[in-house]
Motif scaffolding. Structure first.
Motif, PDB file in Angstrom:
ATOM      1  N   MET A   1      75.507  91.380  57.617  1.00 48.71           N
ATOM      2  CA  MET A   1      74.459  90.645  57.905  1.00 48.71           C
ATOM      3  C   MET A   1      73.134  91.472  58.583  1.00 48.71           C
ATOM      4  O   MET A   1      73.675  92.412  59.175  1.00 48.71           O
ATOM      5  N   THR A   2      72.095  91.227  58.095  1.00 43.33           N
ATOM      6  CA  THR A   2      70.897  91.923  58.315  1.00 43.33           C
ATOM      7  C   THR A   2      69.850  91.016  59.258  1.00 43.33           C
ATOM      8  O   THR A   2      69.600  89.780  58.794  1.00 43.33           O
ATOM      9  N   LEU A   3      69.417  91.383  60.334  1.00 48.06           N
ATOM     10  CA  LEU A   3      68.461  90.757  61.253  1.00 48.06           C
ATOM     11  C   LEU A   3      67.206  91.503  61.021  1.00 48.06           C
ATOM     12  O   LEU A   3      67.146  92.868  61.019  1.00 48.06           O
ATOM     13  N   ARG A   4      65.977  90.716  60.978  1.00 49.62           N
ATOM     14  CA  ARG A   4      64.596  91.482  60.883  1.00 49.62           C
ATOM     15  C   ARG A   4      63.861  90.800  61.982  1.00 49.62           C
ATOM     16  O   ARG A   4      63.938  89.571  62.517  1.00 49.62           O
ATOM     17  N   PHE A   5      63.285  91.570  62.731  1.00 51.22           N
ATOM     18  CA  PHE A   5      62.528  91.314  64.182  1.00 51.22           C
ATOM     19  C   PHE A   5      61.132  90.560  63.446  1.00 51.22           C
ATOM     20  O   PHE A   5      60.377  91.203  62.995  1.00 51.22           O
ATOM     21  N   SER A   6      61.171  89.363  63.462  1.00 50.71           N
ATOM     22  CA  SER A   6      59.753  88.656  62.805  1.00 50.71           C
ATOM     23  C   SER A   6      58.897  88.283  64.034  1.00 50.71           C
ATOM     24  O   SER A   6      57.626  88.024  63.793  1.00 50.71           O
TER      25      SER A   6
END
Length: 114
Positions: A1-6
């Motif tokens: 799983m990859t999270l991107r700070f948006s």
């Protein structure tokens, strides 16, 4: 799983005014996106600052805050105060950084130039 700070979301009594204040403080454009007031960083892919209306006022010290590094700390502190920031004491004592609050009381630090 990859999270991107948006997005960084800021609760505000007056999101339009607070977004305008941060836009002036940071020199970044503010606009409205999906009925929310947004301050857009100049770096493509950097998180948006989204200001969201809430009915309650801020009552305690922030659990998360921003640290900014200016070229000239005192000049930047003076500029931010002229825009409407104020000095706050969060128990920091004598330090090399200056703790300020935006017009709705959200604390942030202006560090000494590096």
């Amino acid at each position: 799983m990859t999270l991107r700070f948006s997005e960084f979301c800021v609760d505000a009594a007056d999101p339009e005014a607070l977004a305008a204040w941060w836009s002036a403080a940071l020199g970044w454009p503010a606009d409205v996106e999906d009925d929310m007031h947004v301050v857009r960083p100049p770096d493509v892919g950097a998180p948006l600052w989204t200001f969201i209306a809430v009915p309650e006022a801020k009552t305690v010290k922030n659990r998360v805050h921003f640290d900014f590094v200016p070229d000239d700390q005192q000049a930047e502190v003076d500029r931010l105060i002229a825009l409407g920031a104020r000095h706050v004491d969060v128990g920091q004592g004598e330090q090399s950084w200056v703790v300020l609050a935006d017009p709705e009381g959200n604390e942030f630090c202006v560090l000494a130039a590096r």
